[in-house]
Design an enzyme around this catalytic site. Structure first.
Site, PDB file in Angstrom:
ATOM      1  CB  ILE A  44      28.751 126.140 -47.668  1.00 17.49           C
ATOM      2  CG1 ILE A  44      28.069 126.002 -49.020  1.00 17.49           C
ATOM      3  CG2 ILE A  44      30.152 126.715 -47.815  1.00 17.49           C
ATOM      4  CD1 ILE A  44      27.918 127.318 -49.768  1.00 17.49           C
ATOM      5  CE  LYS A  47      18.932 129.524 -45.063  1.00 18.45           C
ATOM      6  NZ  LYS A  47      18.618 129.179 -46.454  1.00 18.45           N
ATOM      7  N   GLY A  68      18.054 121.383 -49.791  1.00 22.95           N
ATOM      8  CA  GLY A  68      17.839 119.993 -50.211  1.00 22.95           C
ATOM      9  C   GLY A  68      18.161 119.030 -49.087  1.00 22.95           C
TER      10      GLY A  68
HETATM   11  N1  HSE Z   1      14.338 127.239 -48.056  1.00 22.76           N
HETATM   12  C1  HSE Z   1      15.736 127.229 -47.817  1.00 22.76           C
HETATM   13  C2  HSE Z   1      16.452 127.672 -49.077  1.00 22.76           C
HETATM   14  C3  HSE Z   1      16.181 125.858 -47.421  1.00 22.76           C
HETATM   15  O1  HSE Z   1      15.832 127.648 -50.137  1.00 22.76           O
HETATM   16  O2  HSE Z   1      17.617 128.054 -49.010  1.00 22.76           O
HETATM   17  C4  HSE Z   1      17.602 125.787 -46.929  1.00 22.76           C
HETATM   18  O3  HSE Z   1      17.799 126.556 -45.786  1.00 22.76           O
END
Ligand code: HSE
Length: 418
Positions: free
Chosen positions: A130, A199, A297
């Protein structure tokens, strides 16, 4: 108009994302970007690419003057930072997907971009496919953003879906998330909320110009959630998600958290299942907007890396407008949260820490309460993270300081105490 740049790439990492990118680039010859070398850790692993492409010496890439773009998609954050910072210092642009590394080093990376004038892009680091970072950066003014909230970790969302809709147990669901390449190499990073908060720190910068560290953000993962919690939610038509939110309070400061939360069936986030992520922006005039797509993914993540590579052909750089050109917003812990807690013994619950407890009941061995806590209490203390206790936010959990007196009085009146 500036000319398109021919990109010669040095790639670090050939795991889920790196290999995905290699394949995706082969299918997009129009991009005029080619991988010259790939640096890997273990040369003995079987890989579907010519041996001559690989090296274990990072300087074969970092010191190659022909390579003008370093793409870094490795797991460990210390070497990732060394690679990205050396690339910038050596006059190369960089693309990274390493959310942990980015969240841990934002101030240094901002400084390095200023010093070198080189571009560092990292769209894949949050919500994978996204395009949320570039949208926050380019489209939304900090003053107009009331709130951003989202599901930013694919693995935990996948586990919650499989556990509560398909009745898989936690271990099986996690194993599937690992096999599908969604989970981190150390999956506790996903399960305990670290990946999501990393994040979230990146998103705070692009939404509000806030340079925060992970310790300043109230967070937890889904490790303590039990079947009973999902059943309580189901009775009330609520589902559980791991939600990040940042909301501008009436005093202009920003309240933020990444925590499990009950979401109503008509909330956009309840639509987000499996490894998908979702992001809801609330702004003054547009009202609500919802971004939705795969959050983990190989190909979904590679698609965001590809988009950054493509943007670099046109010399794109984040301007960090909210930080450098606006008045950046400030975080605050001075707000309250309405929480649901399930636990097996009152001795784990410091009742005096609650502003008030609105309701509670006991069923078999488990007890449940709904109450209000100050965010500062939660961020400074860990009693609520112990394994036999599960704390889940109620929907619309944030209560502002100025609302609290009235609400407290009302709730005590209802309880027949005032
Ligand atoms: N481990 C992370 C998740 C991978 O499951 O969102 C993508 O950043």
């Amino acid at each position: 108009m500036s000319a398109h740049k021919q990109l010669t790439i040095g790639l670090f990492g050939f795991g889920v994302v790196g290999e995905g990118l290699y394949k995706v680039l082969q299918q997009t010859p129009s991009l005029k970007a080619s991988i010259k070398k790939v640096c890997i850790k273990n040369p003995n692993k079987k890989r579907e690419a010519p041996d001559s492409l690989f090296t274990t010496d990072r300087y074969e890439i970092l010191n190659d003057p022909e390579i003008n773009l370093v793409v870094e998609v490795i797991n460990e954050s210390t070497p990732a930072f060394e690679i990205v910072s050396t690339a910038l210092k050596n006059g190369k642009d960089a693309v990274s997907a390493s959310k942990k590394m980015l969240a841990e080093h934002l101030p240094q990376l901002l400084e390095l971009q200023k010093q070198t004038g080189k571009s560092l892009l990292y769209e894949a680091s949050a919500c994978a496919s996204i395009p949320v970072i570039r949208n926050l950066e380019e489209y939304y003014d900090n003053d107009l953003l009331h709130s951003v909230k989202g599901i930013v970790n694919g693995s935990t969302n996948y586990i919650l879906t499989k556990m509560f809709e398909e009745k898989l147990d936690f271990k099986q669901a996690l194993l599937q998330a690992q096999q599908l390449g969604f989970a981190e190499a150390d999956p506790t990073l996903d399960v305990d909320g670290w990946d999501a908060v990393n994040k979230w720190v990146i998103l705070l910068l692009h939404a509000y110009g806030i340079v925060a560290s992970v310790d300043e953000v109230l967070f937890n993962g889904i490790q303590n959630i039990q079947g009973g919690d999902a059943a309580v939610g189901r009775e009330k038509n609520l589902e559980i998600r791991l939600v990040g939110q940042a909301k501008k309070l009436q005093n202009g400061k920003v309240a933020t958290f990444v925590l499990p939360q009950f979401v109503k069936k008509d909330d956009h986030l309840s639509f987000v299942k499996n490894e998908y992520n979702g992001f809801v922006v609330e702004s003054s005039f547009a009202d609500k907007q919802f971004f939705y797509g795969k959050g983990a993914g190989s190909f979904p993540t590679a698609s965001a890396v590809l988009s950054d590579i493509s943007a670099l052909r046109y010399h794109y750089q984040y301007e960090y407008k909210k930080l450098y050109h606006h008045q950046p917003a400030q975080l605050t812990n001075d707000f309250y949260l309405k929480v649901y807690v399930s636990f097996d013994d009152w001795k784990y619950i410091p009742r005096e820490k609650f502003e008030w407890i609105e309701e509670w009941h006991a069923e078999d061995d488990r007890k449940y309460l709904v109450g209000v806590l100050h965010a500062k209490e939660l961020i400074e203390n860990n009693w609520w993270k112990q394994h036999n206790l599960s704390l889940i936010l109620k929907p619309d959990a944030i209560i502002e300081d100025i609302e609290i007196r009235n609400l407290k009085k009302k709730s005590l009146e209802l309880a027949g105490i005032a």
